[in-house]
Scaffold this motif. Structure first.
Motif, PDB file in Angstrom:
ATOM      1  N   ALA A   4       0.851  -1.188   0.000  1.00 34.71           N
ATOM      2  CA  ALA A   4       0.000   0.000   0.000  1.00 34.71           C
ATOM      3  C   ALA A   4       0.883   1.234   0.000  1.00 34.71           C
ATOM      4  O   ALA A   4       2.101   1.157   0.233  1.00 34.71           O
ATOM      5  N   GLN A   5       0.257   2.381  -0.234  1.00 31.37           N
ATOM      6  CA  GLN A   5       1.005   3.634  -0.280  1.00 31.37           C
ATOM      7  C   GLN A   5       1.141   4.290   1.094  1.00 31.37           C
ATOM      8  O   GLN A   5       1.824   5.302   1.230  1.00 31.37           O
ATOM      9  N   SER A   6       0.524   3.729   2.118  1.00 29.66           N
ATOM     10  CA  SER A   6       0.645   4.269   3.472  1.00 29.66           C
ATOM     11  C   SER A   6       0.571   3.127   4.470  1.00 29.66           C
ATOM     12  O   SER A   6       0.021   2.052   4.172  1.00 29.66           O
ATOM     13  N   ALA A   7       1.111   3.346   5.674  1.00 34.53           N
ATOM     14  CA  ALA A   7       1.083   2.326   6.718  1.00 34.53           C
ATOM     15  C   ALA A   7      -0.350   2.025   7.138  1.00 34.53           C
ATOM     16  O   ALA A   7      -0.711   0.861   7.391  1.00 34.53           O
ATOM     17  N   ASP A   8      -1.192   3.051   7.217  1.00 34.29           N
ATOM     18  CA  ASP A   8      -2.578   2.852   7.629  1.00 34.29           C
ATOM     19  C   ASP A   8      -3.337   2.004   6.613  1.00 34.29           C
ATOM     20  O   ASP A   8      -4.109   1.106   6.978  1.00 34.29           O
ATOM     21  N   LYS A   9      -3.123   2.308   5.328  1.00 33.23           N
ATOM     22  CA  LYS A   9      -3.803   1.535   4.292  1.00 33.23           C
ATOM     23  C   LYS A   9      -3.320   0.091   4.280  1.00 33.23           C
ATOM     24  O   LYS A   9      -4.108  -0.845   4.090  1.00 33.23           O
ATOM     25  N   LEU A  10      -2.021  -0.117   4.521  1.00 28.33           N
ATOM     26  CA  LEU A  10      -1.488  -1.476   4.579  1.00 28.33           C
ATOM     27  C   LEU A  10      -2.146  -2.253   5.718  1.00 28.33           C
ATOM     28  O   LEU A  10      -2.534  -3.412   5.548  1.00 28.33           O
ATOM     29  N   ALA A  11      -2.252  -1.632   6.874  1.00 26.52           N
ATOM     30  CA  ALA A  11      -2.882  -2.292   8.016  1.00 26.52           C
ATOM     31  C   ALA A  11      -4.330  -2.657   7.701  1.00 26.52           C
ATOM     32  O   ALA A  11      -4.816  -3.743   8.061  1.00 26.52           O
ATOM     33  N   LYS A  42       4.865   1.370  -1.305  1.00 22.96           N
ATOM     34  CA  LYS A  42       6.088   1.467  -0.525  1.00 22.96           C
ATOM     35  C   LYS A  42       6.008   0.604   0.724  1.00 22.96           C
ATOM     36  O   LYS A  42       7.012   0.059   1.188  1.00 22.96           O
ATOM     37  N   TYR A  43       4.802   0.464   1.281  1.00 27.82           N
ATOM     38  CA  TYR A  43       4.623  -0.297   2.522  1.00 27.82           C
ATOM     39  C   TYR A  43       4.166  -1.705   2.170  1.00 27.82           C
ATOM     40  O   TYR A  43       3.216  -1.889   1.402  1.00 27.82           O
ATOM     41  N   ARG A  44       4.838  -2.715   2.742  1.00 25.42           N
ATOM     42  CA  ARG A  44       4.611  -4.090   2.304  1.00 25.42           C
ATOM     43  C   ARG A  44       4.505  -5.050   3.483  1.00 25.42           C
ATOM     44  O   ARG A  44       5.158  -4.870   4.496  1.00 25.42           O
TER      45      ARG A  44
END
Length: 413
Positions: free
Chosen positions: A18-25, A52-54
């Motif tokens: 995802a493009q952000s840590a929150d969206k990845l979570a 960027k966040y994986r």
């Protein structure tokens, strides 16, 4: 453990970005409801671009996959450098060769090259040596450690995990020469075999002893040995190896016992990195050596931590010094930290076991130290082939999470 994986639920990989840590979570929580519904597909919030966040989950069951996805991530946004670490003697172990060759085409290719080189140079059959794991002579141990580590490293590179630097320990320097592009893999395999045959020919073998002691105490014990004991390796502030005759090693063990310092004998059947190697060192220096190029990837010398070059490695006296002088992995680690210039280091160690991780993490507690074929947690009831397969997938997943490659070929094993 048995070699068969018949009926075994094989590990699968689920990748989310995802493009952000929150969206990845958010995506991880969504995927955790039914992880394998996603299969092996890459999931992103945009569906077209890799974020960027994986997160990567490698698991054999949905419950396990969900636990991984919901656990706090091990990675964060600091700049990172990828290091390949190559251990020396003692890093061998039993390998499920047929299964790995079936799963890993590049590994299979280079292992085949090493097999032919070992047969030509020493009349040795590599596959049985790898499958056995514990070897009692230098030839079997050296070609096993070299061939397995380098062939697996070439596989990782083919997947897109290209190292920024290479950290060798002792024998591991020859693997580093091949992986860095300094030397031809096949020619180096032949040299490793001929070098090992010379070592196996020496009469006074000696022993090696690891101690959780500082360098100054190790040097004091070596001085008491009156030329029959020397410091063979310095891995960290309280991790040294002494090398010498059996009688001198026993005296050192008594002194260490009195000081209540933990120590243990190594299963190396000769006194490497000591004056007892003098006869072998002279013969090894005279052996034909591969033609050398300048490294495509920086390699730090196991003798002093300085960057290696073709001019340095081509010197016959240096090949003798590799037999006689201590392996200074502490200096290799110090050089790596300087090279990283503040970036965090993620290290993948290319041995069957993680023999260098203790020293690496002690010197670089902020680093991440992975075994290239080691599972995060040992599971006693799993077949060996499963453990290697899963270990490789978990390590590739961790490297993918750290952003070292975008490709997904490793998920298909």
């Amino acid at each position: 453990m048995t070699e068969t994986t018949s009926g075994e639920a094989q590990p699968r990989a689920l990748l989310i970005s995802a493009q952000s840590a929150d969206k990845l979570a958010e995506l991880c929580r969504e995927a955790a409801r039914s992880p394998f519904r996603y299969g092996l597909r890459r999931q992103t919030d945009a569906r077209e671009t890799l974020g960027k966040y994986r997160r990567a989950a490698v698991a054999s069951g949905e419950t396990e996959a969900a636990e991984i996805l919901l656990a706090p991530p091990e990675t964060h946004g600091a700049p990172k450098k990828l290091a390949f670490a190559f251990p020396g003697q003692g890093a061998a172990g039993a390998v499920p060769v047929a299964e790995l060759r079936r799963l890993l085409p590049v590994f299979s290719k280079y292992l085949g090259i090493a097999e032919k080189a070992a047969e030509r140079a020493a009349g040795a059959s590599l596959t049985p040596l790898l499958e056995k794991g514990r070897n009692s002579d230098a030839l079997a141990e050296h070609i096993s450690v070299f061939a397995y580590g380098a062939a697996l490293a070439f596989q990782y590179i083919d997947w897109g995990f290209v190292p920024d630097l290479i950290l060798p320990h002792s024998l591991g320097e020859f693997s580093a020469l091949a992986i860095s592009g300094m030397a031809d893999f096949e020619e180096t395999a032949e040299f490793v075999c001929r070098r090992a045959l010379v070592i196996d020919s020496i009469k006074e073998r000696g022993v090696m002893l690891h101690a959780e002691a500082p360098l100054d105490l190790a040097e004091e014990l070596a001085a008491r040995g009156a030329g029959k004991l020397s410091v063979a390796s310095v891995n960290g502030p309280r991790s040294v190896v002494l090398s010498g005759t059996e009688s001198a090693a026993r005296e050192a063990e008594r002194a260490l016992d009195m000081a209540k310092i933990p120590h243990r004998r190594l299963r190396v059947p000769y006194a490497a990195h000591s004056p007892l190697m003098g006869e072998a060192a002279e013969k090894i220096a005279a052996l034909p050596f591969p033609a050398l190029n300048e490294p495509e990837i920086p390699v730090f010398s196991t003798l002093d931590g300085n960057p290696l070059s073709a001019a340095i490695c081509s010197r016959a006296e240096r090949r003798a010094a590799q037999c006689l002088l201590p392996a200074r992995f502490d200096k290799v680690i110090a050089a790596a930290r300087n090279f990283a210039e503040g970036a965090e280091i993620t290290a993948a160690e290319f041995g069957v076991h993680r023999t260098l991780a203790g020293a690496g993490l002690a010197a670089m507690p902020e680093s991440r130290w992975l075994g290239a074929s080691s599972m995060k947690r040992y599971v006693a009831d799993k077949p060996r082939a499963y453990c290697f397969r899963r270990g490789i997938m978990e390590t590739a997943a961790a490297l993918w999470e750290d952003g070292f490659a975008d490709g997904l070929e490793w998920t298909k094993i």
